[in-house]
Design a protein around this motif. Sequence first.
Motif, PDB file in Angstrom:
ATOM      1  N   ASP A  13       0.836  -1.207   0.000  1.00  0.00           N
ATOM      2  CA  ASP A  13       0.000   0.000   0.000  1.00  0.00           C
ATOM      3  C   ASP A  13       0.867   1.252   0.000  1.00  0.00           C
ATOM      4  N   LYS A  14       1.873   1.282   0.877  1.00  0.00           N
ATOM      5  CA  LYS A  14       2.760   2.442   0.972  1.00  0.00           C
ATOM      6  C   LYS A  14       3.502   2.688  -0.333  1.00  0.00           C
ATOM      7  N   GLU A  15       3.919   1.620  -0.984  1.00  0.00           N
ATOM      8  CA  GLU A  15       4.612   1.745  -2.275  1.00  0.00           C
ATOM      9  C   GLU A  15       3.669   2.313  -3.335  1.00  0.00           C
ATOM     10  N   LYS A  16       2.431   1.829  -3.369  1.00  0.00           N
ATOM     11  CA  LYS A  16       1.443   2.320  -4.343  1.00  0.00           C
ATOM     12  C   LYS A  16       1.129   3.800  -4.097  1.00  0.00           C
ATOM     13  N   ILE A  17       1.020   4.181  -2.829  1.00  0.00           N
ATOM     14  CA  ILE A  17       0.743   5.580  -2.475  1.00  0.00           C
ATOM     15  C   ILE A  17       1.898   6.466  -2.932  1.00  0.00           C
ATOM     16  N   ASN A  18       3.125   6.056  -2.646  1.00  0.00           N
ATOM     17  CA  ASN A  18       4.297   6.837  -3.063  1.00  0.00           C
ATOM     18  C   ASN A  18       4.383   6.941  -4.580  1.00  0.00           C
ATOM     19  N   THR A  19       4.056   5.865  -5.275  1.00  0.00           N
ATOM     20  CA  THR A  19       4.058   5.893  -6.741  1.00  0.00           C
ATOM     21  C   THR A  19       3.021   6.881  -7.262  1.00  0.00           C
ATOM     22  N   ALA A  20       1.816   6.854  -6.688  1.00  0.00           N
ATOM     23  CA  ALA A  20       0.757   7.772  -7.119  1.00  0.00           C
ATOM     24  C   ALA A  20       1.161   9.223  -6.867  1.00  0.00           C
ATOM     25  N   ILE A  21       1.771   9.489  -5.723  1.00  0.00           N
ATOM     26  CA  ILE A  21       2.215  10.851  -5.403  1.00  0.00           C
ATOM     27  C   ILE A  21       3.272  11.314  -6.397  1.00  0.00           C
ATOM     28  N   THR A  22       4.207  10.446  -6.729  1.00  0.00           N
ATOM     29  CA  THR A  22       5.262  10.797  -7.685  1.00  0.00           C
ATOM     30  C   THR A  22       4.693  11.003  -9.083  1.00  0.00           C
ATOM     31  N   LEU A  23       3.814  10.091  -9.538  1.00  0.00           N
ATOM     32  CA  LEU A  23       3.241  10.195 -10.884  1.00  0.00           C
ATOM     33  C   LEU A  23       2.403  11.452 -11.082  1.00  0.00           C
ATOM     34  N   THR A  24       1.815  11.947 -10.005  1.00  0.00           N
ATOM     35  CA  THR A  24       0.972  13.141 -10.105  1.00  0.00           C
ATOM     36  C   THR A  24       1.689  14.415  -9.652  1.00  0.00           C
ATOM     37  N   ASN A  25       3.014  14.305  -9.475  1.00  0.00           N
ATOM     38  CA  ASN A  25       3.846  15.455  -9.112  1.00  0.00           C
ATOM     39  C   ASN A  25       3.380  16.148  -7.829  1.00  0.00           C
ATOM     40  N   LEU A  26       2.998  15.355  -6.841  1.00  0.00           N
ATOM     41  CA  LEU A  26       2.549  15.903  -5.563  1.00  0.00           C
ATOM     42  C   LEU A  26       3.623  15.835  -4.481  1.00  0.00           C
ATOM     43  N   ASP A  27       4.835  15.452  -4.846  1.00  0.00           N
ATOM     44  CA  ASP A  27       5.915  15.286  -3.868  1.00  0.00           C
ATOM     45  C   ASP A  27       6.098  16.532  -2.989  1.00  0.00           C
ATOM     46  N   SER A  28       6.058  17.695  -3.594  1.00  0.00           N
ATOM     47  CA  SER A  28       6.356  18.926  -2.855  1.00  0.00           C
ATOM     48  C   SER A  28       5.245  19.343  -1.885  1.00  0.00           C
ATOM     49  N   ILE A  29       4.035  18.780  -2.058  1.00  0.00           N
ATOM     50  CA  ILE A  29       2.937  19.162  -1.165  1.00  0.00           C
ATOM     51  C   ILE A  29       2.362  17.978  -0.400  1.00  0.00           C
ATOM     52  N   GLN A  30       2.991  16.835  -0.476  1.00  0.00           N
ATOM     53  CA  GLN A  30       2.412  15.629   0.132  1.00  0.00           C
ATOM     54  C   GLN A  30       2.187  15.731   1.631  1.00  0.00           C
ATOM     55  N   HIS A  31       2.914  16.583   2.326  1.00  0.00           N
ATOM     56  CA  HIS A  31       2.757  16.708   3.775  1.00  0.00           C
ATOM     57  C   HIS A  31       1.868  17.887   4.175  1.00  0.00           C
ATOM     58  N   LYS A  32       1.413  18.661   3.191  1.00  0.00           N
ATOM     59  CA  LYS A  32       0.532  19.798   3.489  1.00  0.00           C
ATOM     60  C   LYS A  32      -0.878  19.307   3.767  1.00  0.00           C
ATOM     61  N   LYS A  33      -1.587  20.040   4.624  1.00  0.00           N
ATOM     62  CA  LYS A  33      -2.981  19.737   4.926  1.00  0.00           C
ATOM     63  C   LYS A  33      -3.849  20.137   3.730  1.00  0.00           C
ATOM     64  N   ILE A  34      -4.770  19.286   3.339  1.00  0.00           N
ATOM     65  CA  ILE A  34      -5.579  19.588   2.148  1.00  0.00           C
ATOM     66  C   ILE A  34      -6.477  20.804   2.372  1.00  0.00           C
ATOM     67  N   GLN A  35      -6.834  21.082   3.605  1.00  0.00           N
ATOM     68  CA  GLN A  35      -7.685  22.252   3.876  1.00  0.00           C
ATOM     69  C   GLN A  35      -6.938  23.561   3.613  1.00  0.00           C
ATOM     70  N   ASN A  36      -5.608  23.497   3.482  1.00  0.00           N
ATOM     71  CA  ASN A  36      -4.809  24.696   3.205  1.00  0.00           C
ATOM     72  C   ASN A  36      -4.509  24.866   1.726  1.00  0.00           C
ATOM     73  N   LEU A  37      -5.060  23.975   0.884  1.00  0.00           N
ATOM     74  CA  LEU A  37      -4.832  24.041  -0.559  1.00  0.00           C
ATOM     75  C   LEU A  37      -6.077  24.558  -1.257  1.00  0.00           C
ATOM     76  N   SER A  38      -5.889  25.060  -2.442  1.00  0.00           N
ATOM     77  CA  SER A  38      -7.011  25.505  -3.264  1.00  0.00           C
ATOM     78  C   SER A  38      -7.871  24.301  -3.651  1.00  0.00           C
ATOM     79  N   GLY A  39      -9.180  24.510  -3.713  1.00  0.00           N
ATOM     80  CA  GLY A  39     -10.087  23.426  -4.104  1.00  0.00           C
ATOM     81  C   GLY A  39      -9.771  22.914  -5.476  1.00  0.00           C
TER      82      GLY A  39
END
Length: 139
Positions: free
Chosen positions: A113-139
């Motif tokens: 599961d952790k590997e799949k999650i990391n792959t999805a984050i990398t493929l969607t270029n979310l590495d730089s915001i992966q630790h940010k709270k979603i409520q602090n991001l634009s909808g």
Amino acid sequence: MIKIHNLSFSYHNRRVIDGISAEFKKGEICSILGRNGCGKTTFLKLVARLLSPESGSISVGDIDINTFERKSYARLLAYLPQVMNAPSISVSELVSHGRFPYMGFSRSLNEIDKEKINTAITLTNLDSIQHKKIQNLSG
């Protein structure tokens, strides 16, 4: 591939979707555009099986979506609405929700599961915001 054929839906005798047909191929990135109230969210809810169409059909490959068991369909498709009161979770925690249909009762993430999650984050270029709270991001 998701195939939509002659899909129609009404709210309280007001036709919102009228005979829409479309195909979404695996690997494609698509946008659904239109003015407020034109049926974009209703269309997505129909595909996610949160609503039932008045007429028409929706299939994955050549299989009608209504023949899938709930968990099997969740493994094929996810629906994430934009909400005003977003939960206080990080982007990576939100991405981990995509693994729920594959988990057991405990909902514990294993190494796969952790590997799949990391792959999805990398493929969607979310590495730089992966630790940010979603409520602090634009909808």
